[in-house]
Motif scaffolding. Structure first.
Motif, PDB file in Angstrom:
ATOM      1  N   ASN A  19      -7.447  25.360  18.522  1.00 57.22           N
ATOM      2  CA  ASN A  19      -8.264  24.159  18.673  1.00 57.22           C
ATOM      3  C   ASN A  19      -7.416  22.971  19.110  1.00 57.22           C
ATOM      4  N   ARG A  20      -6.200  22.890  18.597  1.00 51.93           N
ATOM      5  CA  ARG A  20      -5.319  21.783  18.981  1.00 51.93           C
ATOM      6  C   ARG A  20      -4.964  21.857  20.462  1.00 51.93           C
ATOM      7  N   CYS A  22      -6.748  23.253  22.821  1.00 44.89           N
ATOM      8  CA  CYS A  22      -7.962  22.900  23.580  1.00 44.89           C
ATOM      9  C   CYS A  22      -8.158  21.385  23.622  1.00 44.89           C
ATOM     10  N   ASP A  23      -7.967  20.736  22.489  1.00 51.45           N
ATOM     11  CA  ASP A  23      -8.169  19.289  22.428  1.00 51.45           C
ATOM     12  C   ASP A  23      -7.087  18.542  23.205  1.00 51.45           C
ATOM     13  N   LYS A  24      -5.857  18.979  23.059  1.00 52.50           N
ATOM     14  CA  LYS A  24      -4.733  18.289  23.711  1.00 52.50           C
ATOM     15  C   LYS A  24      -4.861  18.325  25.229  1.00 52.50           C
ATOM     16  N   ASN A  26      -7.746  19.079  26.926  1.00 50.49           N
ATOM     17  CA  ASN A  26      -9.132  18.858  27.341  1.00 50.49           C
ATOM     18  C   ASN A  26      -9.722  20.100  28.008  1.00 50.49           C
ATOM     19  N   ARG A  28     -12.064  22.233  26.686  1.00 51.28           N
ATOM     20  CA  ARG A  28     -13.416  22.645  26.285  1.00 51.28           C
ATOM     21  C   ARG A  28     -14.437  22.458  27.416  1.00 51.28           C
TER      22      ARG A  28
END
Length: 302
Positions: A19-20, A22-24, A26, A28
């Motif tokens: 998840n980190r 994916c968030d870092k 972008n 998603r």
């Protein structure tokens, strides 16, 4: 990012890391989940791939990378009458999300089919529930398994790992398997028995996949070398399981260590010393069960 709690990360930490990432970065916005592809065709004239999902929607793409692996679709056991079972029944690849072993397996009668890597992990965790009525393990083919030797991680250990990234990646790139572990350059017959056992003992006591990948270089290619290592690993199992009959049933007879994937475990063989854990030898009983992956069923105590 928070400190990893264990040397070999459990599922929550692995998910947190994904998840980190994916968030870092972008990611998603470019990911579509819960989409099963039913067909794929290459269109030569347009030089594109045409895909259709379960809902009938179609996609065209210039590039496609198939990462299905071999475990994306479970095969359920062919057990006559299984449709009449009244308890909970599921394949571990379709584990019900709300279900927790420590909470929901209390005061239950549990059966597990299969003793591959997933079965070994599942059985070990289920046996820890102090109030289960019994746990029956239905085994057709035993697998060689060895201790993972997982340990708690520390800030100092994490810093040490980070300081060696360059040499770590270089080492992994130099081994046939991409792991840190490399086979000992000697052949099994080139060293005395005492030295062979000393290397095997070190591998057995160290963490990770060294038991599989760090033995002598001919362990997986020479019958006699593999037999010697098999004898060593079999004695380890016999020493950990009190009942000699059960111990022999847990020792593979159709292949040697490393000739298939070697699951790593945390106290797996010791669970068979618990009187609530019973092993059912499907090979001996000529069962018609067709096992692929792990099937688990739970029945309430009457």
């Amino acid at each position: 990012m928070a400190l990893e709690k264990e040397t070999f990360a459990p599922q929550p930490e692995t998910l947190r890391y994904i998840n980190r990432v994916c968030d870092k970065h972008n990611l998603r916005q470019d990911i579509q989940l819960s989409t099963g592809i039913k067909s794929a065709h290459w269109e030569e004239g347009q030089r594109t791939g045409r895909f259709k999902d379960e809902s009938g929607e179609q996609y065209r793409t210039r590039f496609s990378i198939s990462c299905l692996g071999v475990l994306s679709s479970p095969t359920l056991p062919a057990i006559p009458g299984i449709e009449n079972f009244k308890g909970q029944l599921f394949h571990t690849s379709r584990w019900p999300k709300p279900l927790k072993i420590s909470r929901d397996f209390a005061r239950k009668r549990i059966g597990v089919s299969g003793t591959g890597a997933t079965g070994i992990q599942t059985i070990t965790e289920e046996a820890k529930v102090p109030t289960i009525e019994f746990l029956k393990v239905f085994q057709r083919t035993p697998n060689w398994s060895a201790p993972l030797r997982n340990t708690e991680s520390t800030a100092a250990r994490m810093q040490e790992i980070k300081s060696k990234y360059d040499s770590t990646f270089k080492q992994c790139a130099s081994t046939p398997t991409g792991f840190l572990h490399a086979a000992d350059p000697c052949k099994s017959a080139d060293v005395p028995q005492e030295e062979r056992v000393a290397l095997w003992e070190k591998l057995y006591s160290d963490p990770g996949f060294g038991k599989w990948l760090g033995a002598f270089k001919d362990t997986h290619t020479d019958h006699e070398a593999n037999r010697l290592y098999s004898d060593f690993m079999a004695e380890k199992i016999r020493a950990r399981v009190h009942d000699p009959v059960v111990a022999e049933q847990l020792i593979p007879k159709d292949h040697g260590p490393g000739l298939r994937r070697v699951p790593l475990e945390n106290g797996y063989f010791e669970v068979y010393n618990d009187p609530k854990v019973h092993q059912v030898n499907l090979a001996r009983h000529h069962s018609q069960l067709s096992l692929a992956g792990v099937y688990c069923w739970i029945n309430r105590t009457p």
